[in-house]
Design an enzyme around this catalytic site. Structure first.
Site, mmCIF file in Angstrom:
data_model
loop_
_atom_site.group_PDB
_atom_site.id
_atom_site.type_symbol
_atom_site.label_atom_id
_atom_site.label_comp_id
_atom_site.label_asym_id
_atom_site.label_seq_id
_atom_site.Cartn_x
_atom_site.Cartn_y
_atom_site.Cartn_z
ATOM 1 C CG ASN A 8 -1.991 1.036 1.076
ATOM 2 O OD1 ASN A 8 -1.592 1.970 0.557
ATOM 3 N ND2 ASN A 8 -3.009 0.836 2.045
ATOM 4 N NE ARG A 67 -5.129 3.216 -1.076
ATOM 5 C CZ ARG A 67 -4.675 4.474 -0.705
ATOM 6 N NH1 ARG A 67 -3.515 4.677 0.047
ATOM 7 N NH2 ARG A 67 -5.643 5.378 -0.778
ATOM 8 C CG HIS A 156 -10.901 6.785 1.417
ATOM 9 N ND1 HIS A 156 -11.331 8.102 1.699
ATOM 10 C CD2 HIS A 156 -9.495 6.852 1.274
ATOM 11 C CE1 HIS A 156 -10.580 8.899 1.974
ATOM 12 N NE2 HIS A 156 -9.264 8.002 1.896
ATOM 13 C CG LEU A 185 -15.316 9.921 9.381
ATOM 14 C CD1 LEU A 185 -16.126 10.608 10.494
ATOM 15 C CD2 LEU A 185 -15.203 10.948 8.123
ATOM 16 N N GLY A 188 -7.366 11.841 5.471
ATOM 17 C CA GLY A 188 -8.270 11.726 4.223
ATOM 18 C C GLY A 188 -9.593 11.255 4.614
ATOM 19 N NE ARG A 217 -6.065 14.819 0.724
ATOM 20 C CZ ARG A 217 -6.256 13.448 0.414
ATOM 21 N NH1 ARG A 217 -7.312 13.141 0.083
ATOM 22 N NH2 ARG A 217 -5.568 12.619 0.822
ATOM 23 C CB ILE A 305 -11.243 10.811 12.762
ATOM 24 C CG1 ILE A 305 -9.983 11.621 12.382
ATOM 25 C CG2 ILE A 305 -12.200 11.515 13.478
ATOM 26 C CD1 ILE A 305 -10.162 13.033 11.819
ATOM 27 C CD GLU A 338 -7.183 1.587 2.692
ATOM 28 O OE1 GLU A 338 -7.879 2.046 1.603
ATOM 29 O OE2 GLU A 338 -6.137 1.920 3.270
#
Length: 352
Positions: A8, A67, A156, A185, A188, A217, A305, A338
């Site tokens: 990844n 990924r 995502h 969350l 990103g 961002r 988060i 992931e």
């Protein structure tokens, strides 16, 4: 022993895991861009050495998964990486300049280290290829969007699909009948509406810059702001840096770390504003998606988060309780993985 090795590659890191079936037997994280580590292929070299130090033989590895953030319109599903596919991925690099080149650097190195082992690309954009034309089309002149391939892609996707599958299993609902809103969350952040196991809308767009406020961002802003800044001395590179690296939580509070913001929220007005804005934007998207999907089985939180900030989840639930969130609509927390999702894709694609 048949193993799956997953890479990844982020913009400034390389994560990797080795799986024996569903079990992780080795994992690592290498920072790139600091100290003497400049390129991702150098990080790959260190990862290969760690495999050797842990007595993992190349001959034991059945698949190598990667990924890849952006698959454009060309790749709607995971794919075995041939030299032709590699070339096509290279041509898509301009769509994700912070991520795709990093993945390609690792893939190129793997052609050397794992010559006869199938490499498989798993795309962040693939899960969102089911978006309807009404939701992926931007209202700009059609010939412009067609010439440059401008449309909503969403990102995502690997995480959104994985946590939705886990949530459906926990609730005993077949995935092809599962409706959910998934909230990834973290540094990103994005939110996806899922109907009958398919992505039907998502907050990120042509790039990962759209949608929610993120660590650095901006998320959604009036595009007129960009035009205004261009007229007042900013160039395209400085605006790109501003929106990607100097905005979001960092731009409001001076830090992109939500943990630090939460600690200071009662004593610092900028921290309170940043957290309140973040929560408000999450509620904005959840509310919109509640209106788009006829019946929601669950709202799922994941990411650094989403998984760890209980107070933030409670504030969101309190603001949405009049819509049944927390009562008729359960709120679930699912740790994303992931790399495991990529390993599963490798076995599915590689054995098909």
């Amino acid at each position: 022993m048949s193993l799956t090795l997953v890479f990844n590659a982020g913009s400034s890191s390389l994560k990797y895991q080795v799986f024996k079936d569903e079990e992780t037997i080795l994992r690592g994280l290498i920072e790139v861009g600091s100290g003497n580590m400049t390129f991702h292929h150098e990080a790959l070299e260190l990862a290969v050495k760690e495999l050797e130090e842990n007595n993992i033989q190349v001959s034991e590895i059945e698949f190598v998964g990667h990924r890849v953030v952006h698959g454009g319109t060309k790749f709607s599903d995971s794919v075995v990486i041939s030299f032709d596919v590699f070339r096509e991925l290279h041509e898509l690099s301009h769509l994700a300049p912070l991520h795709n080149p990093s993945a390609l650097d690792v893939i190129k190195g793997c052609f050397v280290y794992f010559q006869d082992i199938p490499q498989i690309a798993v795309f962040d954009t693939a899960f969102h290829q089911t978006l309807d034309e009404v939701r992926y089309t931007y209202p700009i002149q059609r010939k412009v969007s067609e010439e440059f391939g401008i449309r909503k892609f969403g990102f995502h996707g690997t995480s959104h699909k994985y946590v939705a599958e886990v949530a459906a299993e926990e609730l005993g609902i077949a995935f092809d009948q599962f409706n959910a809103i998934t909230c990834h969350l973290g540094a990103g952040s994005s939110i996806t509406a899922i109907q009958n196991g398919k992505s039907v809308d998502t907050s990120m767009g042509f790039t990962p810059l759209a949608g929610l406020i993120m660590a650095t961002r901006s998320g959604d802003i009036d595009p007129g702001v960009v035009l205004f800044l261009l007229k007042h001395g900013y160039d395209k590179d400085s605006i790109e840096d501003l929106l990607n690296f100097e905005s979001g939580l960092l731009g409001i509070a001076g830090t992109g770390d939500m943990r630090e913001i939460e600690r200071n929220v009662t004593s610092n007005a900028h921290d309170k504003l940043a957290r309140d804005m973040y929560i408000d934007r999450v509620i904005h998207y959840i509310g919109a998606y509640l209106a788009k999907v006829p019946y929601i089985n669950a709202i799922v939180f994941t990411g650094g988060i989403g998984e760890n900030d209980e107070n933030l989840r409670l504030q969101i639930m309190k603001r949405l309780q009049h819509l049944g969130v927390g009562t008729s609509i359960p709120l679930l927390v699912v740790a994303t993985n992931e790399e495991l999702a990529i390993a599963r894709e490798c076995r599915k694609v590689g054995k098909s």
